[in-house]
Motif scaffolding. Sequence first.
Motif, mmCIF file in Angstrom:
data_model
loop_
_atom_site.group_PDB
_atom_site.id
_atom_site.type_symbol
_atom_site.label_atom_id
_atom_site.label_comp_id
_atom_site.label_asym_id
_atom_site.label_seq_id
_atom_site.Cartn_x
_atom_site.Cartn_y
_atom_site.Cartn_z
ATOM 1 N N ARG A 147 0.833 -1.209 0.000
ATOM 2 C CA ARG A 147 0.000 0.000 0.000
ATOM 3 C C ARG A 147 0.867 1.258 0.000
ATOM 4 N NH1 ARG A 147 -5.381 -0.552 0.737
ATOM 5 N NH2 ARG A 147 -6.179 -2.553 1.512
ATOM 6 N N GLU A 148 1.937 1.251 0.772
ATOM 7 C CA GLU A 148 2.825 2.411 0.804
ATOM 8 C C GLU A 148 3.465 2.637 -0.559
ATOM 9 O OE1 GLU A 148 7.088 3.828 2.769
ATOM 10 O OE2 GLU A 148 6.559 1.703 2.523
ATOM 11 N N LEU A 149 3.946 1.564 -1.169
ATOM 12 C CA LEU A 149 4.684 1.706 -2.418
ATOM 13 C C LEU A 149 3.784 2.034 -3.600
ATOM 14 C CD1 LEU A 149 7.298 -1.178 -2.083
ATOM 15 C CD2 LEU A 149 7.536 1.247 -1.502
ATOM 16 N N VAL A 150 2.540 1.572 -3.555
ATOM 17 C CA VAL A 150 1.612 1.920 -4.633
ATOM 18 C C VAL A 150 1.448 3.438 -4.712
ATOM 19 C CG1 VAL A 150 -0.799 1.817 -5.362
ATOM 20 C CG2 VAL A 150 0.369 -0.264 -4.666
ATOM 21 N N ALA A 151 1.400 4.086 -3.542
ATOM 22 C CA ALA A 151 1.261 5.543 -3.521
ATOM 23 C C ALA A 151 2.521 6.243 -4.020
ATOM 24 C CB ALA A 151 0.930 6.011 -2.102
ATOM 25 N N LEU A 152 3.681 5.604 -3.847
ATOM 26 C CA LEU A 152 4.943 6.206 -4.266
ATOM 27 C C LEU A 152 5.319 5.871 -5.703
ATOM 28 C CD1 LEU A 152 7.160 5.524 -1.105
ATOM 29 C CD2 LEU A 152 6.079 7.670 -1.762
ATOM 30 N N ALA A 153 4.712 4.835 -6.269
ATOM 31 C CA ALA A 153 5.100 4.360 -7.595
ATOM 32 C C ALA A 153 4.941 5.459 -8.637
ATOM 33 C CB ALA A 153 4.282 3.136 -7.973
ATOM 34 N N GLU A 154 5.848 5.456 -9.611
ATOM 35 C CA GLU A 154 5.890 6.532 -10.602
ATOM 36 C C GLU A 154 6.084 5.943 -12.006
ATOM 37 O OE1 GLU A 154 5.458 9.263 -12.682
ATOM 38 O OE2 GLU A 154 5.487 10.032 -10.609
ATOM 39 N N PRO A 155 5.055 6.053 -12.864
ATOM 40 C CA PRO A 155 5.174 5.488 -14.211
ATOM 41 C C PRO A 155 6.216 6.172 -15.088
ATOM 42 C CG PRO A 155 3.136 6.729 -13.966
ATOM 43 C CD PRO A 155 3.718 6.609 -12.606
ATOM 44 N N LEU A 156 6.643 7.382 -14.734
ATOM 45 C CA LEU A 156 7.639 8.073 -15.540
ATOM 46 C C LEU A 156 9.069 7.645 -15.213
ATOM 47 C CD1 LEU A 156 6.221 11.724 -15.596
ATOM 48 C CD2 LEU A 156 6.074 9.980 -17.377
ATOM 49 N N SER A 157 9.245 6.876 -14.152
ATOM 50 C CA SER A 157 10.580 6.414 -13.794
ATOM 51 C C SER A 157 11.131 5.525 -14.909
ATOM 52 C CB SER A 157 10.527 5.637 -12.480
ATOM 53 O OG SER A 157 11.822 5.240 -12.080
ATOM 54 N N GLU A 158 12.426 5.698 -15.228
ATOM 55 C CA GLU A 158 12.995 5.014 -16.385
ATOM 56 C C GLU A 158 14.044 3.966 -16.051
ATOM 57 O OE1 GLU A 158 14.293 7.937 -19.219
ATOM 58 O OE2 GLU A 158 12.244 8.297 -19.918
ATOM 59 N N SER A 159 14.344 3.767 -14.767
ATOM 60 C CA SER A 159 15.315 2.738 -14.409
ATOM 61 C C SER A 159 15.152 2.369 -12.941
ATOM 62 C CB SER A 159 16.746 3.224 -14.666
ATOM 63 O OG SER A 159 17.155 4.137 -13.657
ATOM 64 N N PRO A 160 15.553 1.144 -12.569
ATOM 65 C CA PRO A 160 15.475 0.748 -11.158
ATOM 66 C C PRO A 160 16.285 1.658 -10.243
ATOM 67 C CG PRO A 160 15.780 -1.186 -12.548
ATOM 68 C CD PRO A 160 15.942 0.010 -13.433
ATOM 69 N N MET A 161 17.420 2.178 -10.722
ATOM 70 C CA MET A 161 18.222 3.046 -9.867
ATOM 71 C C MET A 161 17.549 4.393 -9.648
ATOM 72 S SD MET A 161 20.665 1.213 -8.841
ATOM 73 C CE MET A 161 21.650 2.454 -8.025
ATOM 74 N N GLU A 162 16.814 4.876 -10.620
ATOM 75 C CA GLU A 162 16.029 6.093 -10.400
ATOM 76 C C GLU A 162 14.982 5.845 -9.326
ATOM 77 O OE1 GLU A 162 14.330 8.074 -13.770
ATOM 78 O OE2 GLU A 162 16.091 7.680 -15.015
ATOM 79 N N SER A 163 14.371 4.666 -9.341
ATOM 80 C CA SER A 163 13.380 4.330 -8.326
ATOM 81 C C SER A 163 14.020 4.306 -6.943
ATOM 82 C CB SER A 163 12.752 2.966 -8.627
ATOM 83 O OG SER A 163 12.151 2.948 -9.900
ATOM 84 N N ARG A 164 15.191 3.695 -6.836
ATOM 85 C CA ARG A 164 15.887 3.639 -5.549
ATOM 86 C C ARG A 164 16.275 5.033 -5.062
ATOM 87 N NH1 ARG A 164 18.080 -1.240 -3.854
ATOM 88 N NH2 ARG A 164 17.617 -3.009 -5.204
ATOM 89 N N LEU A 165 16.730 5.866 -5.977
ATOM 90 C CA LEU A 165 17.106 7.228 -5.619
ATOM 91 C C LEU A 165 15.898 8.002 -5.102
ATOM 92 C CD1 LEU A 165 18.969 9.656 -5.518
ATOM 93 C CD2 LEU A 165 18.807 9.852 -7.999
ATOM 94 N N ARG A 166 14.787 7.862 -5.773
ATOM 95 C CA ARG A 166 13.572 8.545 -5.343
ATOM 96 C C ARG A 166 13.126 8.072 -3.958
ATOM 97 N NH1 ARG A 166 10.529 6.692 -8.929
ATOM 98 N NH2 ARG A 166 8.754 6.013 -7.668
#
Length: 322
Positions: free
Chosen positions: A184-203
């Motif tokens: 539930r927490e991550l669904v709210a944080l998820a971002e379809p514009l993210s282009e790589s796993p490392m960008e996701s980790r950085l965010r």
Amino acid sequence: MPRARRIPRELSIGPFSGTRAVAAGLLTRRMLAGRTWRRVLPDVYVHAAVFDADDHRMWCEAVALKLPPGGAVRGLSAAYLWGVDLLPRDSPVYVDLPPTTRLWRHPRVSVTHHTLEPADITTLSGGIPLTTEVRTGFDLGRRLPRADALAALDALLHHRSFRREALVRYVDAHPGRRGTAQLRELVALAEPLSESPMESRLRLLLHDAGLPRPVPQHEVRTPPDTSATSATSGAPPSAVRGAPRGRFLARVDLAYPRWRIAIEYEGDHHRERAMFRRDVARYNALRAAGWLVLRFTADDVLRQSGQLVHDVRQAIAERAAS
């Protein structure tokens, strides 16, 4: 000299059951033992010319031939088949089986036992049963470590027709499952514009540090020239439909437009000469436009996260005070 027997097309393009091929008269057991064929799983073969140990779809097709009713490819393997490749090299095929069934052990197969509802399973062309997109997201968001789970959800939202709202409805319909709080927490944080796993980790690092949520894939443009438009219309530039947007300068991974701070993740491909030259031109253009660019590598994200957060926090404080 006898001619070589023609290889049936249906046996030359992917894995097949040896028993079924022999029963259909396509091959003999003696032929299967020859060099033309590679045995990849018990009673599952593939033509030697198309065998590729790194082809995950080939392994999924092979495993699918052995799955019992109610079994399905799941997790990262299902995500791969849906077009999201987050798998390491030599990864096993992840499958779910009904609790009462068993499957032989093999280093390229990872088995868990869960009861999947019929609506949770679909079939791709080629006959591979796998979890639906929403069930795949449900499983990955709950079962993977938190940073990996966010990267998986970002990738699913970015690459497919996967919808956040559908996943939220699925979670609401399946309360009490293990890992649901994380999901539930991550669904709210998820971002379809993210282009790589490392960008996701950085965010996620920025979020966990309590920093403002940055804008992903932000376009930086020069101030628009609205003098002509506003003079002829009599309306303020912001109210003019189709008002100029300014010249495009760059698109940055993450941004705080309020403070003109750009945050860039530098993968290994940025070391290539052509990419390096483009990066220099982009960063010079951003600096000339008054933007501060913070550049981070995998080492910063994975091993120097404290310093990374400090640098971003300090940059925001300095920009906010100026």
